[in-house]
Motif scaffolding. Structure first.
Motif, mmCIF file in Angstrom:
data_model
loop_
_atom_site.group_PDB
_atom_site.id
_atom_site.type_symbol
_atom_site.label_atom_id
_atom_site.label_comp_id
_atom_site.label_asym_id
_atom_site.label_seq_id
_atom_site.Cartn_x
_atom_site.Cartn_y
_atom_site.Cartn_z
ATOM 1 N N SER A 125 0.824 -1.203 0.000
ATOM 2 C CA SER A 125 0.000 0.000 0.000
ATOM 3 C C SER A 125 0.863 1.259 0.000
ATOM 4 O O SER A 125 0.762 2.082 -0.901
ATOM 5 C CB SER A 125 -0.962 -0.001 1.202
ATOM 6 O OG SER A 125 -0.255 -0.183 2.415
ATOM 7 N N GLN A 147 -10.817 1.720 -1.339
ATOM 8 C CA GLN A 147 -10.181 2.637 -2.278
ATOM 9 C C GLN A 147 -10.918 2.649 -3.606
ATOM 10 O O GLN A 147 -11.363 1.621 -4.097
ATOM 11 C CB GLN A 147 -8.729 2.219 -2.497
ATOM 12 C CG GLN A 147 -7.952 3.149 -3.407
ATOM 13 C CD GLN A 147 -6.472 2.879 -3.323
ATOM 14 O OE1 GLN A 147 -5.776 3.413 -2.471
ATOM 15 N NE2 GLN A 147 -5.987 2.036 -4.204
ATOM 16 N N SER A 148 -11.011 3.818 -4.201
ATOM 17 C CA SER A 148 -11.781 3.967 -5.441
ATOM 18 C C SER A 148 -11.087 3.293 -6.617
ATOM 19 O O SER A 148 -9.879 3.034 -6.600
ATOM 20 C CB SER A 148 -11.970 5.447 -5.762
ATOM 21 O OG SER A 148 -10.742 6.026 -6.167
ATOM 22 N N ARG A 149 -11.880 3.049 -7.648
ATOM 23 C CA ARG A 149 -11.347 2.480 -8.891
ATOM 24 C C ARG A 149 -10.222 3.354 -9.445
ATOM 25 O O ARG A 149 -9.179 2.850 -9.869
ATOM 26 C CB ARG A 149 -12.470 2.368 -9.925
ATOM 27 C CG ARG A 149 -12.042 1.832 -11.283
ATOM 28 C CD ARG A 149 -13.194 1.923 -12.284
ATOM 29 N NE ARG A 149 -14.315 1.135 -11.843
ATOM 30 C CZ ARG A 149 -14.593 -0.096 -12.282
ATOM 31 N NH1 ARG A 149 -13.814 -0.656 -13.191
ATOM 32 N NH2 ARG A 149 -15.642 -0.748 -11.831
ATOM 33 N N ALA A 150 -10.424 4.664 -9.435
ATOM 34 C CA ALA A 150 -9.441 5.566 -10.021
ATOM 35 C C ALA A 150 -8.116 5.510 -9.280
ATOM 36 O O ALA A 150 -7.040 5.484 -9.901
ATOM 37 C CB ALA A 150 -9.984 7.005 -10.020
ATOM 38 N N GLU A 151 -8.175 5.465 -7.951
ATOM 39 C CA GLU A 151 -6.932 5.422 -7.176
ATOM 40 C C GLU A 151 -6.222 4.089 -7.358
ATOM 41 O O GLU A 151 -4.995 4.032 -7.498
ATOM 42 C CB GLU A 151 -7.231 5.664 -5.695
ATOM 43 C CG GLU A 151 -6.000 5.614 -4.778
ATOM 44 C CD GLU A 151 -4.950 6.650 -5.106
ATOM 45 O OE1 GLU A 151 -3.798 6.494 -4.629
ATOM 46 O OE2 GLU A 151 -5.247 7.607 -5.830
ATOM 47 N N THR A 152 -6.970 2.998 -7.365
ATOM 48 C CA THR A 152 -6.351 1.691 -7.583
ATOM 49 C C THR A 152 -5.735 1.616 -8.976
ATOM 50 O O THR A 152 -4.644 1.068 -9.161
ATOM 51 C CB THR A 152 -7.384 0.570 -7.407
ATOM 52 O OG1 THR A 152 -7.946 0.644 -6.095
ATOM 53 C CG2 THR A 152 -6.739 -0.795 -7.587
ATOM 54 N N ARG A 154 -4.501 4.056 -10.619
ATOM 55 C CA ARG A 154 -3.262 4.846 -10.603
ATOM 56 C C ARG A 154 -2.111 4.039 -10.030
ATOM 57 O O ARG A 154 -0.995 4.042 -10.560
ATOM 58 C CB ARG A 154 -3.457 6.131 -9.786
ATOM 59 C CG ARG A 154 -2.261 7.082 -9.845
ATOM 60 C CD ARG A 154 -2.362 8.184 -8.832
ATOM 61 N NE ARG A 154 -2.270 7.689 -7.468
ATOM 62 C CZ ARG A 154 -1.134 7.311 -6.883
ATOM 63 N NH1 ARG A 154 0.010 7.333 -7.543
ATOM 64 N NH2 ARG A 154 -1.140 6.895 -5.631
ATOM 65 N N LEU A 155 -2.368 3.317 -8.920
ATOM 66 C CA LEU A 155 -1.330 2.476 -8.340
ATOM 67 C C LEU A 155 -0.903 1.384 -9.314
ATOM 68 O O LEU A 155 0.287 1.081 -9.460
ATOM 69 C CB LEU A 155 -1.830 1.845 -7.043
ATOM 70 C CG LEU A 155 -2.068 2.791 -5.858
ATOM 71 C CD1 LEU A 155 -2.658 2.009 -4.687
ATOM 72 C CD2 LEU A 155 -0.782 3.472 -5.440
ATOM 73 N N ASP A 158 1.508 2.490 -12.091
ATOM 74 C CA ASP A 158 2.914 2.598 -11.712
ATOM 75 C C ASP A 158 3.652 1.277 -11.939
ATOM 76 O O ASP A 158 4.839 1.265 -12.268
ATOM 77 C CB ASP A 158 3.037 2.998 -10.239
ATOM 78 C CG ASP A 158 2.562 4.421 -9.980
ATOM 79 O OD1 ASP A 158 2.468 5.196 -10.950
ATOM 80 O OD2 ASP A 158 2.264 4.747 -8.811
#
Length: 244
Positions: A125, A147-152, A154-155, A158
């Motif tokens: 995390s 956690q939102s779809r958008a944040e996941t 983004r991770l 990476d």
């Protein structure tokens, strides 16, 4: 176990919850003798045992399963300090937990030697854990329930730039049910859906298959983990997606 294997699932994973089930090592070795499934620990909690001991168990399982074992490891779930105290063990500071993960993987590579390679999955995390995973892991998952779809996404992005790392997604919430050991029993399933979190899927297998395919194409997840409580119900999903 044979029913799960016959349904098309590729891997059987067990969590590291001491005293609530058989220990991962004996259970996974037994499953591997009964089926042709891959097996894995999802995931070893680094504070529970010395790095060399976890690495030795993982290496031994890799040998006993003819290379069908994958070692999942992380720094520990929420409440791990209370679990350690309940078992008469000292607490482990967060920075030391991550150092134990690194040392465990190093010991595993030493035990494996040049002729064997045990895949490593990491649950990450924070930025330090993500950096370590990019360095040593073969599979990465994000244990972020709300956690939102958008944040996941983004991770995940990476890691898509890192060669040879597979993105895994644990999905503990199916409809209104919560898989044991994959999320707290008091998980607010409505809040998970409201957050548009990727830790949930529709209860309907056809809708779930469509959503899984979307997550494959748009985000890059290729390894999906479900609870045993939905294994039979989701067998048609596995069958439909296996050839895609």
């Amino acid at each position: 176990m044979r029913r799960i294997a016959d349904s098309g699932y590729s891997t059987l994973l067990v969590p590291d919850f001491p005293l609530t089930q058989p220990a991962p090592g004996p259970m996974l070795a037994t499953v591997a003798t009964m089926t042709d499934l891959r097996v894995g620990a999802w995931v070893y909690a680094s504070p529970f045992r010395p790095p060399w001991l976890t690495a030795w168990e993982a290496h031994s399982l890799s040998l006993l399963t003819d290379g069908r074992f994958e070692m999942g490891i992380g720094t520990g779930r929420p409440g791990i300090d209370d679990e350690l105290r309940d078992k008469g063990m000292p607490g482990v500071p967060p920075n030391e937990r991550l150092a134990r993960v690194r040392e465990t993987v190093k010991r595993l590579r030493d035990f494996d030697g040049p002729d064997r390679y045990t895949p490593v999955a990491m649950a990450v995390s924070g930025p330090k854990a993500r950096a370590l995973a990019a360095e040593v892991a073969d599979t990465v998952t994000f244990p972020l329930l709300y956690q939102s779809r958008a944040e996941t996404a983004r991770l995940a992005q990476d890691f898509r730039a890192v060669p040879n790392i597979e993105l895994a997604l644990a999905v503990p919430v199916i409809g209104d049910s919560v898989a044991p050991h994959m999320a707290p029993p008091d998980t607010d399933t409505a809040a998970v859906r409201a957050a548009d979190a990727l830790t949930t899927l529709p209860d309907d297998p056809a809708a779930a298959a469509e959503e899984i395919q979307r997550r494959r194409e748009e985000i890059g997840f290729s390894y999906f983990v479900f609870g045993a409580d939905v294994a039979d119900r989701f067998a048609p999903v596995v069958a439909e997606l296996a050839g895609r």
